[in-house]
Enzyme design. Structure first.
Site, PDB file in Angstrom:
ATOM      1  N   THR A 156       0.867  -1.177   0.000  1.00 18.51           N
ATOM      2  CA  THR A 156       0.000   0.000   0.000  1.00 18.51           C
ATOM      3  C   THR A 156       0.898   1.218   0.000  1.00 18.51           C
ATOM      4  OG1 THR A 156      -1.403   1.374   1.459  1.00 18.51           O
ATOM      5  CG2 THR A 156      -0.195  -0.404   2.490  1.00 18.51           C
TER       6      THR A 156
ATOM      7  N   CYS B  34      -1.319   4.853  -5.733  1.00 21.54           N
ATOM      8  CA  CYS B  34      -2.209   4.050  -4.908  1.00 21.54           C
ATOM      9  C   CYS B  34      -2.246   2.692  -5.576  1.00 21.54           C
ATOM     10  CB  CYS B  34      -3.606   4.663  -4.839  1.00 21.54           C
ATOM     11  SG  CYS B  34      -4.817   3.598  -4.054  1.00 21.54           S
TER      12      CYS B  34
END
Length: 228
Positions: free
Chosen positions: A83, A195
């Site tokens: 992430t 992202c």
């Protein structure tokens, strides 16, 4: 091959892409039936997301540090955090660990610089766009980073309300393409998909700028570190 410890689940949609790329890249490098040595700890994202909204990064760091210690205790020698946003707690998470940590921004910066880009656009969650932790790491490598001037809450909502749930729509794709067009108009030469879910929506076939997908670049860098 050293064992890769992967902290995933944020969201599990992108973690699934990580697992595929880790194994594809290992097979590409080693051939035959080789696959990656991976220990995956996939966390429940809901409590983590609540910590994000509450701006409680200390609690998030404690939670992920515990996961990282568990992976190292299980035999992980190379660590990856699947992430971008949660790299805000990377230092706290990895403090004192006897394992190599591969930061997601580093292979991204290396790929951009190798291709001759200096001014780049960054897309991601509102935390990645608004807080300095990510841009500063890229700046330190010599990159000039632009973030969208549009209402980032709309882009953020697409990530959390759609992509993290496996929902991909043409309307959301058009919104992201529009944001990239605005970054290009301000001088961005390429765009970072900062992202790990945005690659579900945007790739080079639809983007007006060259795309650098952090999920792919990070997963391949983890394999490279494991094979060193």
């Amino acid at each position: 091959m050293r064992t890769i410890g992967l902290i995933g689940g944020m969201s599990w949609e992108s973690s699934a892409h990580y697992y595929r790329i880790l194994n594809e890249e290992t097979a590409r490098r080693l051939g035959g039936l080789h696959s990656a040595e991976v220990i995956l700890h996939s966390v429940d994202f809901a409590p983590i997301e609540a910590m994000q909204r509450a701006d409680d990064w200390q609690a998030a760091g404690v939670r992920l540090a515990g996961v990282a210690r568990g992976l190292v205790a299980a035999g992980a020698e190379v660590l990856g955090l699947a992430t971008n946003t949660m790299h805000i707690v990377a230092d706290e998470m990895t403090a004192g660990l006897d394992a190599r940590f591969v930061h997601i921004a580093d292979p991204t910066a290396e790929a951009l610089l190798a291709d001759g880009f200096g001014r780049v656009g960054l897309l991601g969650t509102r935390f990645t766009l608004e807080k300095p932790f990510y841009r500063e790491r890229l700046n330190a490598r010599g990159l000039d980073v632009l973030v969208p001037e549009v209402d980032v809450t709309n882009l953020n909502g697409i990530i959390y309300d759609e992509l993290c749930r496996g929902i991909v729509t043409e309307d959301s794709r058009r919104r992201y393409v529009s944001a990239i067009e605005l970054l290009a108009a301000r001088g961005a030469e390429a765009v970072i998909l900062g992202c790990t879910e945005i690659g579900m929506l945007i790739d080079d076939s639809v983007s007006p700028l060259p795309v650098y997908d952090t999920t792919e670049l990070h997963a391949k860098a983890l394999v490279a570190a494991a094979l060193e």
